[in-house]
Write an enzyme that holds these catalytic residues in place. Structure first.
Site, PDB file in Angstrom:
ATOM      1  CD  GLN A 294      30.231 137.254 114.403  1.00 34.50           C
ATOM      2  OE1 GLN A 294      30.223 138.106 115.293  1.00 34.50           O
ATOM      3  NE2 GLN A 294      29.388 137.289 113.393  1.00 34.50           N
TER       4      GLN A 294
ATOM      5  NE  ARG B 177      31.046 143.133 120.925  1.00 31.24           N
ATOM      6  CZ  ARG B 177      31.666 142.496 119.943  1.00 31.24           C
ATOM      7  NH1 ARG B 177      31.112 141.420 119.404  1.00 31.24           N
ATOM      8  NH2 ARG B 177      32.836 142.934 119.488  1.00 31.24           N
TER       9      ARG B 177
ATOM     10  CG  HIS C 254      36.218 145.125 114.903  1.00 28.10           C
ATOM     11  ND1 HIS C 254      36.038 145.473 116.223  1.00 28.10           N
ATOM     12  CD2 HIS C 254      35.936 143.801 114.808  1.00 28.10           C
ATOM     13  CE1 HIS C 254      35.664 144.396 116.899  1.00 28.10           C
ATOM     14  NE2 HIS C 254      35.590 143.382 116.068  1.00 28.10           N
TER      15      HIS C 254
ATOM     16  CD  GLN D 268      35.755 144.577 120.970  1.00 25.72           C
ATOM     17  OE1 GLN D 268      34.554 144.403 120.881  1.00 25.72           O
ATOM     18  NE2 GLN D 268      36.579 143.665 121.464  1.00 25.72           N
TER      19      GLN D 268
ATOM     20  CB  SER E 164      36.624 140.523 117.625  1.00 22.19           C
ATOM     21  OG  SER E 164      35.416 141.112 117.250  1.00 22.19           O
ATOM     22  CG  LEU E 165      32.159 137.473 120.776  1.00 26.72           C
ATOM     23  CD1 LEU E 165      31.089 138.301 121.454  1.00 26.72           C
ATOM     24  CD2 LEU E 165      31.552 136.354 119.937  1.00 26.72           C
TER      25      LEU E 165
END
Length: 322
Positions: A11, A116, A204, A253, A91-92
């Site tokens: 992102q 998500r 996160h 995560q 991340s993503l």
């Protein structure tokens, strides 16, 4: 044959019109758009082709759009006969890495990413309403462990290290009041700059715990195969050994910091002579972090049809890296 390691952005890498050149160039990519749209129950071609920057900033839009752009680049690269030996996503982007390593098929991938995005968007709004003003900032000049230790010593509550971007770059996220209160201590400890960032949500961090539980339940219905090639977890910084572990880490995560510095070190340690590192997705953010971390092997952009063409033809080795 050259060994490739691929980084997949997350992102923040999005921009209007991304991946449309890949869509135009490949029937297989166009089929991917159809699969993704059906899995998400919405027209993703329209989102990527006509969506504004503001549309793409919405978490529920951002996550499916970036994943589609990442996978489109991966497919175009594979169609050229290239194979990736190591995968890691920020991340993503880790979900794109799992797909690249054969852990998830594309239909499952986009159903998971759509869920998500919705969960994280909802959680971000809920946390803001429940605890008040949120803040996020990039701390330049201190490492992850240094910032984490300072928070512990200062008794900081509700502010966390969210992204370990590099040896001297950490993103912190949480309560805005706590961020303002600790700013001077960070500067005294060696932070050269503290750069405020736009907050989509305290991703996160432990504030995502409820979303992580719901997400964990949701992904139980999907098959996670054992990886066919090396793929790294941003939770542990290590190679994911099995599909079962991939599923567990996929949920964890959401509430765990992104250990990108560790991943970069592990990838660098596993490169062989002649290996190349690519950013398979929109932009050059991860290539920039790789360079800032001091790695000598360049990371080449591979998010557009032209970028991929240059890599395949070998032109990327001659000064086109970041």
């Amino acid at each position: 044959m050259v060994d490739y390691a691929a980084f997949y952005p997350g992102q923040g890498a999005q921009f209007p019109g991304m991946a449309m050149d890949l869509h135009a160039a490949s029937a297989q990519v166009r089929q991917l758009f159809t699969i993704a749209s059906e899995a998400c129950g919405r027209d993703l071609l329209q989102l990527l082709e006509s969506g504004t920057a503001e549309d793409l900033q919405l978490t529920e839009n951002t996550q499916v759009a970036i994943t589609l752009a990442n996978r489109a680049a991966s497919i175009q690269f594979a169609q050229a006969g290239m194979q990736v030996r190591m995968h890691a996503g920020f991340s993503l982007g880790e979900l794109s890495a799992l797909a690249g390593a054969g852990v998830l098929d594309d239909e499952s991938l986009f159903q998971i990413v759509a869920k998500r995005g919705k969960l994280m968007a909802r959680a971000g709004e809920s946390v803001s309403q429940r605890i008040g003003r949120l803040g996020m900032a990039a701390v330049i000049g201190l490492g992850f462990d240094e910032v984490q230790a300072l928070f512990a010593n200062q008794g900081i509550k509700g502010l966390y290290c969210a992204n370990d971007n590099g040896p001297k770059q950490v993103v912190v996220s949480g309560l805005a009041d706590e961020l303002e209160a600790v700013a001077e201590a960070l500067k005294t400890a060696g932070a050269r700059r503290i750069i405020p960032l736009k907050v989509s949500g305290p991703f996160h961090t432990p504030f995502m715990a409820e979303a992580a539980v719901e997400f964990s339940e949701f992904i139980k219905r999907f098959s996670f195969a054992d990886p066919r090639s090396m793929v790294y977890s941003t939770v542990t910084g290590d190679v994911i050994p099995s599909g079962t572990e991939a599923r567990r880490l996929c949920a964890l995560q959401l509430e765990s910091p992104v250990r990108w510095t560790t991943i970069m070190q592990r990838v660098a340690g596993n490169l062989t002579a002649g290996s190349q590192v690519l950013e398979l997705g929109p932009g050059k953010v991860l290539a920039g972090l790789w360079k800032s971390a001091g790695h000598t092997v360049p990371c080449f952009p591979a998010g557009t049809a032209q970028d991929i063409k240059l890599v395949v033809e070998g032109e990327g080795r001659h000064g086109n890296g970041t």
